[in-house]
Design an enzyme around this catalytic site. Structure first.
Site, mmCIF file in Angstrom:
data_model
loop_
_atom_site.group_PDB
_atom_site.id
_atom_site.type_symbol
_atom_site.label_atom_id
_atom_site.label_comp_id
_atom_site.label_asym_id
_atom_site.label_seq_id
_atom_site.Cartn_x
_atom_site.Cartn_y
_atom_site.Cartn_z
ATOM 1 N N HIS A 119 15.528 1.157 135.989
ATOM 2 C CA HIS A 119 16.052 0.129 135.455
ATOM 3 C C HIS A 119 16.033 -0.873 136.080
ATOM 4 O O HIS A 119 15.720 -2.405 135.394
ATOM 5 C CB HIS A 119 15.845 0.610 134.406
ATOM 6 C CG HIS A 119 15.668 1.784 133.406
ATOM 7 N ND1 HIS A 119 16.523 1.599 132.222
ATOM 8 C CD2 HIS A 119 14.496 2.188 133.729
ATOM 9 C CE1 HIS A 119 15.662 3.181 131.899
ATOM 10 N NE2 HIS A 119 14.585 3.378 132.422
ATOM 11 N N GLU A 129 33.519 -2.217 146.707
ATOM 12 C CA GLU A 129 31.862 -2.000 147.334
ATOM 13 C C GLU A 129 30.783 -2.879 146.750
ATOM 14 O O GLU A 129 30.202 -3.695 147.404
ATOM 15 C CB GLU A 129 31.904 -0.941 147.787
ATOM 16 C CG GLU A 129 32.996 -0.317 148.908
ATOM 17 C CD GLU A 129 34.363 -0.166 148.656
ATOM 18 O OE1 GLU A 129 35.043 0.424 149.230
ATOM 19 O OE2 GLU A 129 34.001 0.575 147.695
#
Length: 153
Positions: free
Chosen positions: A109, A82
């Protein structure tokens, strides 16, 4: 000196999609997010009958990339396929999350606008924690923004 963190609007609209192996968690996540006040749209699948995950993940990822939803959650047995499928769509940054730290770093991040979760890999209790952290952790910007821009080139 780092660049300022971009301001972020609160997340309101979330798309959720899964294959058959993530279907049970998907139902519970939709209920949980709806109770939290999010507008959630289910892009399928609708049972545990075997399906091909790209048929459900691609439309969800395209909807996030098009700005129809601020965030997206996709699910499968491991979450790997996925995440790979979602990341094929330009503008999507889908992180495979397996714990709280991976969810936090995915936002701080990577400015992940989607996450992928594996029903066979993570407990339901941990899934709720992962989602809460991912939804509430801001992107740090700075050096991380430069890296994301390189991904989008």
């Amino acid at each position: 000196m780092t660049a300022p963190v971009p301001s972020e609007e609160p997340v309101k609209k979330i798309v959720v999609a899964s294959d058959h192996a993530g279907y049970r968690y998907k139902r519970r996540i939709i209920e949980y997010l709806t109770q939290q006040g999010y507008q959630v749209e289910d892009f399928g699948t609708d049972s545990t009958e075997s399906v091909d995950y790209p048929d459900f993940i691609f439309p969800a990822a395209k909807a996030v990339a098009a700005g129809e939803f601020e965030r997206g959650i996709v699910l499968g047995g491991s979450g790997n396929g996925e995440a790979i499928a979602a990341n094929r769509v330009k503008g999507v940054r889908c992180a495979l999350c397996w714990n709280e730290k991976s969810a936090r770093l995915a936002r701080q991040h990577n400015n992940a606008n989607m996450i992928s979760l594996g029903e066979r890999m993570v407990s339901m209790h941990d899934v709720y924690e992962i989602i809460d952290i991912w939804l509430n952790t801001p992107f740090e910007g700075g050096r991380h923004q430069r890296r994301i821009e390189k991904l989008d080139e």
